[in-house]
Write a protein that holds these residues in place. Sequence first.
Motif, PDB file in Angstrom:
ATOM      1  N   HIS A  59       0.835  -1.388  -0.066  1.00  0.00           N
ATOM      2  CA  HIS A  59      -0.306  -0.086  -0.090  1.00  0.00           C
ATOM      3  C   HIS A  59       1.025   1.479   0.145  1.00  0.00           C
ATOM      4  O   HIS A  59       2.661   1.027   0.115  1.00  0.00           O
ATOM      5  N   HIS A 113       1.617   3.265   2.097  1.00  0.00           N
ATOM      6  CA  HIS A 113       1.971   4.539   2.898  1.00  0.00           C
ATOM      7  C   HIS A 113       3.467   4.352   3.024  1.00  0.00           C
ATOM      8  O   HIS A 113       3.796   3.514   2.971  1.00  0.00           O
ATOM      9  N   HIS A 160       5.905   1.642   3.160  1.00  0.00           N
ATOM     10  CA  HIS A 160       6.340   0.650   2.694  1.00  0.00           C
ATOM     11  C   HIS A 160       6.603   0.413   1.003  1.00  0.00           C
ATOM     12  O   HIS A 160       7.016  -0.313   0.535  1.00  0.00           O
ATOM     13  N   HIS A 211      -7.731  -1.673   5.395  1.00  0.00           N
ATOM     14  CA  HIS A 211      -6.065  -0.298   5.871  1.00  0.00           C
ATOM     15  C   HIS A 211      -6.341   0.742   5.088  1.00  0.00           C
ATOM     16  O   HIS A 211      -6.076   2.291   5.765  1.00  0.00           O
ATOM     17  N   ASP A 214      -0.565  -4.031   6.476  1.00  0.00           N
ATOM     18  CA  ASP A 214      -1.052  -3.312   7.726  1.00  0.00           C
ATOM     19  C   ASP A 214      -2.449  -4.148   8.090  1.00  0.00           C
ATOM     20  O   ASP A 214      -2.961  -3.446   8.667  1.00  0.00           O
TER      21      ASP A 214
HETATM   22 ZN    ZN Z   1       0.272   1.277   6.560  1.00  0.00          ZN
END
Ligand code: ZN
Length: 288
Positions: free
Chosen positions: A67, A69, A72, A156, A175
């Motif tokens: 994802h 974020h 990551h 998430h 996550d």
């Molecule tokens: Zn995350």
Amino acid sequence: MSAPHFREIAPGTSVRRHSELELNIGLVVGSERALVIDTRSTTARGEDLAAAVRQVTPLEQVVVNTHAHYDHCFGNAAFRDSQIYAHVLAAESLQRTAEHQRSQVVEHLRRTDRPELAQTYLDTEVVLPFYLVEDTVTPIDLGDRTAYLLFGGRAHTDHDLVVAVPDVGVVFFGDLIEQGADPAMDDSFPLEWGATLTTLLEHPHVSGATSFVPGHGEVVDLAFVQAQQGVLSALAAELEGALAAGVSDVDGLVAKTRGLGLQDATLRDAAVRTLETRARDAGVDAAR
Ligand SMILES: [Zn+2]
């Protein structure tokens, strides 16, 4: 502190755990290619990761961002010669939010007296994933084995990919599952997360798996995942019930969702996201 090693949790399937946020990076090695799951949070950390991958295998690498974020995917520049996969909405999200994410981290690091680390974020070039996935199942051919990118719905974020490696019963959950801390709700869809986990746990490439790798924390078993799915489903039910009863403010929703074992800060984020998402979805309906 010595650099972490990839730890094999099943044949050809490894996890590298990092001190920053207890982040897990996955590596699945086939006969022709290797799949790297997430890239860490800066170009420098991504380069450290790429070197660690090369110590395990000389094979061509394929990368997936679970994802958008920063922790990551901000290491993507170190893997720019590889095919980098992500959900199509992850690429959109990263393009839209990268500078905001960067400035928030930099501000936090400066405030906590870590200017050198802050500089590594400023030196990081955000590279967008460019093999974009829209399907619920995307096979990644590694030669003698196949890993599968699964999209189970909003959870998430609105674009989480899970990586199933069915030949060894391992699932990298990003996550969607968190060990050692509450699931992070600030970009989440609290009314849908539990149901998305249910969908994924019933998926043929997931059912029968025995090792589950969260985005952060210890590798967990099925019972742990089921327990977290239960908490998130209960949270959704409590939120639905409160909304149906006319509760329409954050404090009210937090008060109605205590008792699930989640911290108040988590419940607050869940309440904010629930109200935001409901308002946005209502707006979309009204515009149709
Ligand atoms: Zn995350």
